[in-house]
Write a protein that holds these residues in place. Structure first.
Motif, PDB file in Angstrom:
ATOM      1  N   ILE A 116       0.825  -1.207   0.000  1.00 34.81           N
ATOM      2  CA  ILE A 116       0.000   0.000   0.000  1.00 34.81           C
ATOM      3  C   ILE A 116       0.865   1.265   0.000  1.00 34.81           C
ATOM      4  CG2 ILE A 116      -0.202  -0.017   2.532  1.00 34.81           C
ATOM      5  CD1 ILE A 116      -2.871   1.081  -0.081  1.00 34.81           C
ATOM      6  N   ALA A 117       2.089   1.204   0.523  1.00 36.53           N
ATOM      7  CA  ALA A 117       2.942   2.399   0.524  1.00 36.53           C
ATOM      8  C   ALA A 117       3.267   2.831  -0.904  1.00 36.53           C
ATOM      9  CB  ALA A 117       4.222   2.130   1.321  1.00 36.53           C
ATOM     10  N   THR A 118       3.644   1.882  -1.743  1.00 39.43           N
ATOM     11  CA  THR A 118       3.934   2.201  -3.140  1.00 39.43           C
ATOM     12  C   THR A 118       2.691   2.719  -3.846  1.00 39.43           C
ATOM     13  OG1 THR A 118       5.670   0.523  -3.228  1.00 39.43           O
ATOM     14  CG2 THR A 118       4.750   1.233  -5.320  1.00 39.43           C
ATOM     15  N   THR A 119       1.554   2.089  -3.571  1.00 34.87           N
ATOM     16  CA  THR A 119       0.291   2.519  -4.176  1.00 34.87           C
ATOM     17  C   THR A 119      -0.065   3.937  -3.750  1.00 34.87           C
ATOM     18  OG1 THR A 119      -0.503   0.237  -4.211  1.00 34.87           O
ATOM     19  CG2 THR A 119      -2.159   1.967  -4.357  1.00 34.87           C
ATOM     20  N   ALA A 120       0.127   4.244  -2.465  1.00 39.37           N
ATOM     21  CA  ALA A 120      -0.205   5.583  -1.968  1.00 39.37           C
ATOM     22  C   ALA A 120       0.696   6.645  -2.592  1.00 39.37           C
ATOM     23  CB  ALA A 120      -0.096   5.614  -0.444  1.00 39.37           C
ATOM     24  N   VAL A 121       1.980   6.343  -2.758  1.00 40.11           N
ATOM     25  CA  VAL A 121       2.888   7.292  -3.413  1.00 40.11           C
ATOM     26  C   VAL A 121       2.451   7.526  -4.861  1.00 40.11           C
ATOM     27  CG1 VAL A 121       5.235   7.614  -4.279  1.00 40.11           C
ATOM     28  CG2 VAL A 121       4.879   6.847  -1.930  1.00 40.11           C
ATOM     29  N   ALA A 122       2.083   6.460  -5.552  1.00 38.56           N
ATOM     30  CA  ALA A 122       1.631   6.606  -6.939  1.00 38.56           C
ATOM     31  C   ALA A 122       0.375   7.468  -7.017  1.00 38.56           C
ATOM     32  CB  ALA A 122       1.370   5.226  -7.545  1.00 38.56           C
ATOM     33  N   CYS A 123      -0.529   7.287  -6.057  1.00 40.52           N
ATOM     34  CA  CYS A 123      -1.755   8.101  -6.020  1.00 40.52           C
ATOM     35  C   CYS A 123      -1.412   9.562  -5.735  1.00 40.52           C
ATOM     36  CB  CYS A 123      -2.696   7.544  -4.953  1.00 40.52           C
ATOM     37  SG  CYS A 123      -4.345   8.285  -4.941  1.00 40.52           S
ATOM     38  N   ALA A 124      -0.456   9.782  -4.831  1.00 44.35           N
ATOM     39  CA  ALA A 124      -0.025  11.150  -4.522  1.00 44.35           C
ATOM     40  C   ALA A 124       0.603  11.814  -5.749  1.00 44.35           C
ATOM     41  CB  ALA A 124       0.962  11.135  -3.356  1.00 44.35           C
ATOM     42  N   GLN A 125       1.372  11.051  -6.499  1.00 42.35           N
ATOM     43  CA  GLN A 125       1.981  11.589  -7.719  1.00 42.35           C
ATOM     44  C   GLN A 125       0.914  11.901  -8.767  1.00 42.35           C
ATOM     45  OE1 GLN A 125       4.690   8.385  -8.610  1.00 42.35           O
ATOM     46  NE2 GLN A 125       6.387   9.300  -7.430  1.00 42.35           N
ATOM     47  N   LYS A 126      -0.068  11.013  -8.896  1.00 42.48           N
ATOM     48  CA  LYS A 126      -1.114  11.175  -9.914  1.00 42.48           C
ATOM     49  C   LYS A 126      -1.898  12.460  -9.703  1.00 42.48           C
ATOM     50  CE  LYS A 126      -5.200   8.838 -11.853  1.00 42.48           C
ATOM     51  NZ  LYS A 126      -6.056   7.614 -11.809  1.00 42.48           N
ATOM     52  N   TYR A 127      -2.197  12.775  -8.422  1.00 45.80           N
ATOM     53  CA  TYR A 127      -3.053  13.934  -8.146  1.00 45.80           C
ATOM     54  C   TYR A 127      -2.291  15.091  -7.509  1.00 45.80           C
ATOM     55  CZ  TYR A 127      -6.802  10.703  -9.209  1.00 45.80           C
ATOM     56  OH  TYR A 127      -7.628   9.801  -9.853  1.00 45.80           O
ATOM     57  N   ASP A 146      -1.591   2.923   9.352  1.00 45.73           N
ATOM     58  CA  ASP A 146      -1.888   4.027   8.440  1.00 45.73           C
ATOM     59  C   ASP A 146      -0.629   4.398   7.658  1.00 45.73           C
ATOM     60  OD1 ASP A 146      -4.506   4.188   9.428  1.00 45.73           O
ATOM     61  OD2 ASP A 146      -3.889   5.538  11.033  1.00 45.73           O
ATOM     62  N   VAL A 147      -0.832   4.850   6.425  1.00 42.88           N
ATOM     63  CA  VAL A 147       0.276   5.276   5.572  1.00 42.88           C
ATOM     64  C   VAL A 147       0.003   6.707   5.113  1.00 42.88           C
ATOM     65  CG1 VAL A 147       1.461   4.916   3.376  1.00 42.88           C
ATOM     66  CG2 VAL A 147       0.827   2.950   4.788  1.00 42.88           C
ATOM     67  N   VAL A 148       0.983   7.582   5.297  1.00 45.62           N
ATOM     68  CA  VAL A 148       0.915   8.959   4.801  1.00 45.62           C
ATOM     69  C   VAL A 148       1.956   9.079   3.692  1.00 45.62           C
ATOM     70  CG1 VAL A 148       1.148  11.400   5.378  1.00 45.62           C
ATOM     71  CG2 VAL A 148       0.170   9.819   7.053  1.00 45.62           C
ATOM     72  N   ALA A 149       1.526   9.502   2.521  1.00 46.05           N
ATOM     73  CA  ALA A 149       2.421   9.514   1.361  1.00 46.05           C
ATOM     74  C   ALA A 149       2.378  10.848   0.642  1.00 46.05           C
ATOM     75  CB  ALA A 149       2.034   8.403   0.388  1.00 46.05           C
ATOM     76  N   THR A 150       3.540  11.212   0.104  1.00 47.14           N
ATOM     77  CA  THR A 150       3.652  12.331  -0.828  1.00 47.14           C
ATOM     78  C   THR A 150       4.196  11.759  -2.131  1.00 47.14           C
ATOM     79  OG1 THR A 150       5.945  12.850  -0.253  1.00 47.14           O
ATOM     80  CG2 THR A 150       4.231  13.831   1.120  1.00 47.14           C
ATOM     81  N   ALA A 151       4.488  12.636  -3.072  1.00 44.79           N
ATOM     82  CA  ALA A 151       5.072  12.171  -4.336  1.00 44.79           C
ATOM     83  C   ALA A 151       6.474  11.623  -4.141  1.00 44.79           C
ATOM     84  CB  ALA A 151       5.082  13.310  -5.346  1.00 44.79           C
ATOM     85  N   ASP A 152       7.096  11.958  -3.021  1.00 41.29           N
ATOM     86  CA  ASP A 152       8.495  11.594  -2.808  1.00 41.29           C
ATOM     87  C   ASP A 152       8.733  10.529  -1.747  1.00 41.29           C
ATOM     88  OD1 ASP A 152       9.260  13.606  -4.639  1.00 41.29           O
ATOM     89  OD2 ASP A 152       9.038  15.108  -3.063  1.00 41.29           O
ATOM     90  N   ALA A 153       7.773  10.312  -0.869  1.00 40.10           N
ATOM     91  CA  ALA A 153       8.040   9.429   0.269  1.00 40.10           C
ATOM     92  C   ALA A 153       6.743   8.878   0.850  1.00 40.10           C
ATOM     93  CB  ALA A 153       8.802  10.192   1.361  1.00 40.10           C
ATOM     94  N   ALA A 154       6.892   7.789   1.601  1.00 46.66           N
ATOM     95  CA  ALA A 154       5.755   7.221   2.330  1.00 46.66           C
ATOM     96  C   ALA A 154       6.189   6.934   3.757  1.00 46.66           C
ATOM     97  CB  ALA A 154       5.258   5.944   1.658  1.00 46.66           C
ATOM     98  N   TYR A 155       5.279   7.179   4.699  1.00 45.93           N
ATOM     99  CA  TYR A 155       5.536   6.963   6.121  1.00 45.93           C
ATOM    100  C   TYR A 155       4.462   6.032   6.687  1.00 45.93           C
ATOM    101  CZ  TYR A 155       8.114  11.323   5.389  1.00 45.93           C
ATOM    102  OH  TYR A 155       8.943  12.305   4.891  1.00 45.93           O
TER     103      TYR A 155
END
Length: 276
Positions: free
Chosen positions: A148-159, A170-179
């Motif tokens: 899910i971390a990779t998926t969340a980063v991809a979603c952050a990049q998409k939008y 829980d996972v918090v993601a930006t275009a550059d990183a996931a926590y």
């Protein structure tokens, strides 16, 4: 990423951000209560005739698709556009995306057409919004999501936004990183609306903290710590989901006064863009 949880909680309480929530009629009271208990001011205007004026007076805007209707979709677009015009953060909770084509279309429209600061969804919703196959039944995520971390980063990049994927961890993601944010308690899953309340929490924190990534991390860890404090009986005994819900809201209101763990002990960076 360093998160000053104590400072974040104080910023919310002292700033008292007005949050206009266009939300669903199942958990509207829970959403309002949680915004208030963190220290914000809730208003639930969902009438297209006035929502832009109300948003113009607010510090954050929450759009929750829980019971999306044709009128609700139009109101969310109007509210989101007003928030973008004013320059205040929009938090989108795409409830149930992946369950029906209608929700897929509305979520895609809101995510793509508006400048959204934070997207909050469960694992299945974030996966579906990112364009991958997801298993969403009703509004619940029922599938397995091993990355899910990779998926969340991809979603952050998409939008071009911050993404919070809620689940067991829980996972918090930006275009550059996931926590990964390790905080919370299984009892939170026994209460209808905890996902909506997390969205409300993120909107409240985003309305008081300028750095959206820091606000998302602080809001997510604070929400989980309140769940733990309630489960530990720090805010009274509970005997099942109903009384736990009461204890949880008391914990939200009283978290600043408790002896919680430092936020840094609950947040771990698990992915960088270079590592994908």
């Amino acid at each position: 990423m360093t998160v000053d949880l104590e400072g974040s909680l104080s910023a919310v309480a002292e700033g008292s951000p007005l949050v206009n929530a266009v939300t669903n009629n199942v958990t509207v009271n829970d959403v309002a209560q949680v915004i208030l208990h963190w220290g914000g001011l809730p208003v639930m205007s969902d009438d297209e005739r006035e929502v832009d004026d109300m948003v113009m007076a607010a510090q954050a805007c929450l759009l929750n698709m829980g019971t999306v209707s044709e009128e609700g979709e139009a109101t969310m677009v109007t509210a989101g556009e007003a928030a973008n015009e004013k320059g205040i953060p929009v938090v989108l909770d795409p409830v149930g995306v992946g369950a029906t084509p209608t929700r897929d279309r509305v979520a895609e429209r809101l995510s793509a057409d508006l400048d959204v600061a934070v997207i909050k969804g469960n694992y299945g919703e974030v996966t579906a919004l990112g364009g991958e196959a997801a298993d969403v039944r009703g509004v619940e995520s029922v599938g397995e999501y091993s990355d899910i971390a990779t998926t969340a980063v991809a979603c952050a990049q998409k939008y071009d936004t911050v993404v919070v994927a809620s689940g067991e961890t829980d996972v918090v993601a930006t275009a550059d990183a996931a926590y990964e944010v390790t905080a919370g308690d299984p009892n939170m899953g026994t209460v209808v609306g905890t996902g909506c309340m997390l969205g409300a929490t993120l909107a409240t924190f985003a309305g008081a903290i300028e750095d959206t990534e820091a606000a998302a991390l602080a809001g997510t860890v604070a929400f989980g710590l309140a769940g733990e404090a309630a489960a530990n009986g720090e805010f009274g005994e509970f005997h099942g989901p109903a009384s736990y819900n009461v204890a949880f809201k008391d914990a939200v209101a009283g978290l600043r006064e408790t002896d919680y763990d430092p936020a840094s002990s609950r947040i771990e960076q698990v992915l960088t863009a270079d590592a994908q």
